[in-house]
Design an enzyme around this catalytic site. Sequence first.
Site, PDB file in Angstrom:
ATOM      1  N   HIS A  28       0.844  -1.203   0.000  1.00  0.00           N
ATOM      2  CA  HIS A  28       0.000   0.000   0.000  1.00  0.00           C
ATOM      3  C   HIS A  28       0.881   1.254   0.000  1.00  0.00           C
ATOM      4  O   HIS A  28       0.589   2.229  -0.682  1.00  0.00           O
ATOM      5  CB  HIS A  28      -0.887   0.055   1.251  1.00  0.00           C
ATOM      6  CG  HIS A  28      -1.870  -1.058   1.366  1.00  0.00           C
ATOM      7  ND1 HIS A  28      -1.725  -2.078   2.265  1.00  0.00           N
ATOM      8  CD2 HIS A  28      -3.038  -1.291   0.706  1.00  0.00           C
ATOM      9  CE1 HIS A  28      -2.756  -2.906   2.164  1.00  0.00           C
ATOM     10  NE2 HIS A  28      -3.570  -2.454   1.223  1.00  0.00           N
ATOM     11  N   GLY A  34      -3.174  -1.833  -6.858  1.00  0.00           N
ATOM     12  CA  GLY A  34      -2.059  -2.769  -6.991  1.00  0.00           C
ATOM     13  C   GLY A  34      -2.327  -3.817  -8.062  1.00  0.00           C
ATOM     14  O   GLY A  34      -3.461  -4.260  -8.248  1.00  0.00           O
TER      15      GLY A  34
END
Length: 281
Positions: A37, A150
């Site tokens: 993250h 992602g």
Amino acid sequence: MLLVHTIQDLQTHLASLRADNRTVGLVPTMGALHDGHASLVRRCVSENDVSVVSVFVNPTQFNNKEDLQKYPRTIERDAALLEQLGVDLVFNPEPDEMYSEQEMHRQFAFDFGGLDTVMEGKMRPGHFNGVVQVVSKLFRLVSPQRAYFGEKDFQQLAIIRRMTRLMQFSVEIIGCPIVREASGLALSSRNERLSEQERTTAVNISRILMESRTLTLSMNTRQVEQWVTDQVNAVEGLEVEYYQIVDQTTLMPTNTWQHAIGCITVYCGPVRLIDNIKYDL
Ligand code: PAF
């Protein structure tokens, strides 16, 4: 950095932060933040004037109640990390701030064009309906110029790109590479649930995926699928749920190595891990 819990506070603060046409970047998360993250957030902070991170464990994307209950909630630790990374605004709503009763219980309808019929979509019915529901809502609330996701959740990224096109959001979707430990293990909030032994076992997943890249001259895509599945299943403690080599855009099985990606889901003991590898580098 401001931490807000209501839509009203989010929008009031956003209005002043985005004055003078400042660009806004959004990183949607479910919290329990790790270095994967952090890499999205760093990129967001470096490419936008204002960075917004949402931390919301979205109930509508869980098709398993126990999974939802067990999902780690670590907002204090997350907020401290986000402040360090230079984020301007963190949005951390409760479910009833995001959804009406009706929205919470009726499946969100979306034309996935088949992207939900394979892999994660097939294994977790309704999961992507919840993802599209929450991400489209966040896009409407924040109106970012850029949003960051992602590539580990590759199918999610493909679906969000389709949703953005179909719903005509003027946001640039930026896919960011998988972040791995030095051992090769892809970072995931679920890694926290692995025992020491399971963590060592799990390293074999990325090792085998990397090795499979050396086979593309001598084997076709179906043969490599079988090879990876057999190799991973041969490791004690690992069990493949699926390994599919698909086209990176359509997510349909492909016979060519061009634009191909292999997506895997493996049980390592009780923990369900996902990873992927591109073959067209
Ligand atoms: O990838 C995730 O963490 C979630 O699916 C997302 C995109 C934040 C939506 O809840």
